[in-house]
Write a protein that holds these residues in place. Structure first.
Motif, mmCIF file in Angstrom:
data_model
loop_
_atom_site.group_PDB
_atom_site.id
_atom_site.type_symbol
_atom_site.label_atom_id
_atom_site.label_comp_id
_atom_site.label_asym_id
_atom_site.label_seq_id
_atom_site.Cartn_x
_atom_site.Cartn_y
_atom_site.Cartn_z
ATOM 1 N N PRO A 253 0.813 -1.223 0.000
ATOM 2 C CA PRO A 253 0.000 0.000 0.000
ATOM 3 C C PRO A 253 0.846 1.273 0.000
ATOM 4 O O PRO A 253 0.550 2.236 -0.698
ATOM 5 N N ARG A 254 1.943 1.236 0.765
ATOM 6 C CA ARG A 254 2.805 2.416 0.858
ATOM 7 C C ARG A 254 3.341 2.846 -0.509
ATOM 8 O O ARG A 254 3.546 4.030 -0.772
ATOM 9 N N ALA A 255 3.547 1.852 -1.411
ATOM 10 C CA ALA A 255 4.127 2.166 -2.718
ATOM 11 C C ALA A 255 3.188 3.040 -3.557
ATOM 12 O O ALA A 255 3.635 3.848 -4.370
ATOM 13 N N PHE A 256 1.865 2.876 -3.366
ATOM 14 C CA PHE A 256 0.902 3.717 -4.096
ATOM 15 C C PHE A 256 1.114 5.181 -3.703
ATOM 16 O O PHE A 256 1.208 6.069 -4.547
ATOM 17 N N VAL A 257 1.169 5.392 -2.389
ATOM 18 C CA VAL A 257 1.292 6.746 -1.864
ATOM 19 C C VAL A 257 2.644 7.343 -2.271
ATOM 20 O O VAL A 257 2.729 8.501 -2.699
ATOM 21 N N GLU A 258 3.690 6.519 -2.149
ATOM 22 C CA GLU A 258 5.035 6.983 -2.502
ATOM 23 C C GLU A 258 5.071 7.488 -3.944
ATOM 24 O O GLU A 258 5.513 8.596 -4.219
ATOM 25 N N ALA A 259 4.550 6.641 -4.857
ATOM 26 C CA ALA A 259 4.616 6.970 -6.281
ATOM 27 C C ALA A 259 3.752 8.185 -6.596
ATOM 28 O O ALA A 259 4.165 9.080 -7.348
ATOM 29 N N ALA A 260 2.560 8.246 -6.012
ATOM 30 C CA ALA A 260 1.662 9.359 -6.316
ATOM 31 C C ALA A 260 2.199 10.667 -5.715
ATOM 32 O O ALA A 260 2.145 11.720 -6.363
ATOM 33 N N ALA A 261 2.719 10.600 -4.488
ATOM 34 C CA ALA A 261 3.227 11.816 -3.842
ATOM 35 C C ALA A 261 4.399 12.380 -4.644
ATOM 36 O O ALA A 261 4.526 13.599 -4.823
ATOM 37 N N ARG A 262 5.232 11.470 -5.161
ATOM 38 C CA ARG A 262 6.371 11.917 -5.979
ATOM 39 C C ARG A 262 5.867 12.583 -7.265
ATOM 40 O O ARG A 262 6.345 13.638 -7.667
ATOM 41 N N ALA A 263 4.862 11.954 -7.888
ATOM 42 C CA ALA A 263 4.325 12.494 -9.138
ATOM 43 C C ALA A 263 3.719 13.878 -8.898
ATOM 44 O O ALA A 263 3.914 14.795 -9.693
ATOM 45 N N VAL A 264 2.996 14.028 -7.793
ATOM 46 C CA VAL A 264 2.370 15.324 -7.489
ATOM 47 C C VAL A 264 3.442 16.382 -7.270
ATOM 48 O O VAL A 264 3.360 17.490 -7.818
ATOM 49 N N ALA A 265 4.473 16.014 -6.503
ATOM 50 C CA ALA A 265 5.520 16.999 -6.176
ATOM 51 C C ALA A 265 6.190 17.544 -7.432
ATOM 52 O O ALA A 265 6.645 18.693 -7.455
ATOM 53 N N ALA A 266 6.233 16.726 -8.486
ATOM 54 C CA ALA A 266 6.871 17.178 -9.725
ATOM 55 C C ALA A 266 5.984 18.172 -10.484
ATOM 56 O O ALA A 266 6.434 18.833 -11.406
ATOM 57 N N ILE A 267 4.712 18.236 -10.102
ATOM 58 C CA ILE A 267 3.767 19.076 -10.847
ATOM 59 C C ILE A 267 3.380 20.344 -10.088
ATOM 60 O O ILE A 267 3.310 21.435 -10.649
ATOM 61 N N VAL A 268 3.090 20.168 -8.790
ATOM 62 C CA VAL A 268 2.560 21.311 -8.039
ATOM 63 C C VAL A 268 3.006 21.234 -6.580
ATOM 64 O O VAL A 268 3.241 20.136 -6.061
ATOM 65 N N ASP A 269 3.056 22.383 -5.951
ATOM 66 C CA ASP A 269 3.418 22.413 -4.535
ATOM 67 C C ASP A 269 2.142 22.673 -3.726
ATOM 68 O O ASP A 269 1.719 23.810 -3.588
ATOM 69 N N VAL A 270 1.525 21.590 -3.250
ATOM 70 C CA VAL A 270 0.332 21.736 -2.408
ATOM 71 C C VAL A 270 0.770 21.483 -0.971
ATOM 72 O O VAL A 270 1.497 20.525 -0.709
ATOM 73 N N PRO A 271 0.327 22.332 -0.032
ATOM 74 C CA PRO A 271 0.829 22.202 1.346
ATOM 75 C C PRO A 271 0.608 20.828 1.956
ATOM 76 O O PRO A 271 1.455 20.334 2.704
#
Ligand code: LLP
Length: 418
Positions: A253-271
Motif C-alpha cells: 500500500p505504501r508504494a501507491f502513496v510513494e509513487a503518487a506523492a512523488r508524481a504530485v511533487a513534480a507538478i505542483v506544490d500543495v501544502p
C-alpha cells in the motif's frame, strides 16, 4: 498478523483462534480483528509520504468498529466518511473534525448540516448541483463550508466493474469538462471556501499506474488553479490500494502513496497531501471464524462434496457480490486426507458460495475465511432472518473485547413489531 504456529494452529495477533471459538461465550460465525496490525498498516502507509505534510484519512466504510476507529484516532489517523452514521462513529471515537473528510454523491440536507455543524476538514463535493445545495445550507446555518472538488479524472481502474469509480460514465466526481462550472459555482458563493481537490478511481487496484495517473490529473488541475490565484491547501489522492487475497498483489500500500506523492511533487506544490485507504489497513488482519454445520455428498463433479458453514453471504457478501475469493482454511491441522470441496453458506441463494478449496475430508469442525477485515461486517445483513456475526478484538496478544450484534430472536421481535 495471522500466522500458523509450530503446531500449525492459526493465531491472530498471537491469540489462538480455536481457543476463542471453543470458549463457549462467543458464537460462530465471528469476525476476529488484530487491531495492533491494523494500526501498524496505517503507520506504514503514512511513511509513503516521505516527510511531506500529510493526513491518512481511513475510509471507515471498510470497518467501522468503534474499538478500531478509537485506536486509529489515537495514532493520529483521520477519517473518510460517507454518512452521518460514520461521522458520529468517528467523532465519538475521538477523531478530531479537522481530520475528517466526507465523500458521497448524494449527501442529504441533514447530513450537510451535520458536516457544517461539526466543522470537518472538507466536504468533498461530487457535483455542481451539490455545491449549490451546500452553499444553500451553509447560508441557512450561517457557516462557511470548507469544500473540495472530487474530480472524476477519467482514469479506468483495472478492477471489478462494481468497484471502479473513475471512468467517464461513473456517478462519482465532477467530470473534468464540468470543473469550470463547479469553480464558477464556488466563485459565486460567499459561503463556500475551496480548500482542495480529491480523486478516487477504484478499489482493489493491484498496480500503481492508475493511482498515479489520477494524482497527475488532479495535480495538473491544482497547478492551473494556483496559476489563476486559487491556491489550494490540500490534495486528496483517494484510496483503492489493493491487498493480496491469495492471488498476489505485488505492491505494498505504501508504494501507491510513494509513487503518487512523488508524481504530485513534480507538478505542483500543495501544502498537504491526503489519502483515503480502507481495505489496505484492515483486510488482511481480520478473519471470519465459522463452524462446519454439515457436508453433502455431491456426485458427478470433481469434488468430494459440499461443506456447509454457519457463515453465509449475509455475514461476508464479497464472494456473492463480486465473485471474490477469500481463502477458506481449517483453524487447526487435521489428519484427514485433502480433497476438493465446494464451500457454501446456509442462505437460500445460489450465490451463497465461497468457492472450491482443497480441504481435509471429512472437514474439521472449525474453519476460517481469510482477509475478511475489510467490507465484511460493514456489509453484513440479517437476510434470511439470521443473526449478525459477533466481533472479537485482539490487542497486545489478548482478546480485549467481544461484541455481539442482534441475534435471530431479536430480529424476529423487530419484525413482529412492524
Ligand atoms: N475513498 C472513496 C471516495 C471511496 O469510495 C472508497 C471506497 C475508499 C476511499 C476506500 O477504498 P479502499 O481503499 O478500501 O479500496 N465493498 C467493496 C469495496 C467498495 C469500495 C467503495 N469505495 C469490496 O468489498 O470490494
Amino acid at each position: 498478523m495471522l500466522l500458523r504456529d509450530a503446531e500449525g494452529r492459526a493465531r491472530l495477533g498471537g491469540v489462538l483462534l480455536e481457543a476463542i471459538a471453543r470458549r463457549g461465550d462467543v458464537p460462530t460465525p465471528f469476525y476476529a480483528y488484530d487491531l495492533d496490525a491494523m494500526v501498524d498498516e496505517a503507520v506504514d502507509l503514512a511513511r509513503g509520504f516521505a516527510g511531506r505534510d500529510h493526513l491518512v484519512c481511513y475510509a471507515v466504510k471498510a470497518n467501522s468498529a468503534g474499538r478500531l476507529v478509537r485506536r486509529l484516532a489515537r495514532a493520529g489517523v483521520g477519517a473518510d466518511v460517507v454518512s452521518a452514521g460514520e461521522l458520529e462513529v468517528c467523532l465519538g471515537a475521538g477523531v478530531p473534525p479537522e481530520r475528517i473528510v466526507w465523500s458521497g454523491v448524494a449527501k442529504t440536507e441533514t447530513e450537510l448540516d451535520r458536516a457544517l455543524a461539526a466543522g470537518i476538514l472538507s466536504v468533498h463535493a461530487e457535483s455542481v448541483e451539490e455545491l449549490a445545495r451546500l452553499d444553500a445550507r451553509a447560508r441557512a446555518v450561517g457557516k462557511r463550508a470548507a469544500v473540495s472538488l472530487r474530480i472524476n479524472p477519467g482514469v479506468e481502474a483495472d478492477t471489478h466493474a462494481n468497484i471502479a469509480t473513475g471512468h467517464d460514465e461513473a456517478k462519482f466526481g465532477v467530470p473534468l469538462a464540468d470543473v469550470p462550472h463547479a469553480l464558477a459555482e464556488v466563485e459565486r458563493s460567499s459561503s463556500l471556501s475551496l480548500v482542495g481537490l480529491s480523486a478516487h478511481v477504484g478499489s482493489q487496484m493491484v498496480r500503481v499506474d492508475e493511482y498515479v495517473r489520477a494524482a497527475e490529473v488532479t495535480a495538473g488541475l491544482a497547478r492551473e488553479l494556483g496559476s489563476r490565484g486559487r491556491a489550494l491547501s490540500l490534495l486528496d489522492l483517494g484510496g483503492g490500494m489493493g491487498v493480496d487475497y491469495g492471488e498476489g498483489c505485488p505492491v505494498r500500500p505504501r508504494a501507491f502513496v510513494e509513487a503518487a506523492a512523488r508524481a504530485v511533487a513534480a507538478i505542483v506544490d500543495v501544502p498537504r497531501l491526503l489519502c483515503e485507504p480502507g481495505r489496505a489497513i484492515v483486510a488482511a488482519h481480520g478473519v471470519l471464524v465459522t463452524r462446519v454445520v454439515q457436508t453433502k455428498r455431491w456426485s458427478g463433479r470433481d469434488t468430494a462434496g459440499w461443506v456447509f458453514l454457519d457463515a453465509g453471504m449475509n455475514d461476508l457478501a464479497r464472494p456473492a457480490m463480486y465473485g471474490a475469493r477469500h481463502r477458506v482454511e481449517p483453524l487447526a491441522p487435521s489428519a484427514s486426507p485433502l480433497a476438493c470441496a465446494r464451500v457454501g453458506g446456509p442462505v437460500c441463494e445460489s450465490s451463497d458460495d465461497f468457492g472450491t478449496y482443497e480441504l481435509p475430508w471429512p472437514p474439521p469442525d472449525l474453519m476460517m475465511i481469510r482477509d475478511a477485515g475489510a467490507y465484511g461486517f460493514t456489509m453484513a445483513s440479517q437476510y434470511n432472518g439470521r443473526a449478525l456475526p459477533a466481533e472479537v478484538f485482539v490487542e497486545g496478544g489478548e482478546v480485549t473485547g467481544v461484541s455481539r450484534g442482534p441475534d435471530a430472536a431479536e430480529w424476529a421481535r423487530a419484525r413482529l413489531a412492524t
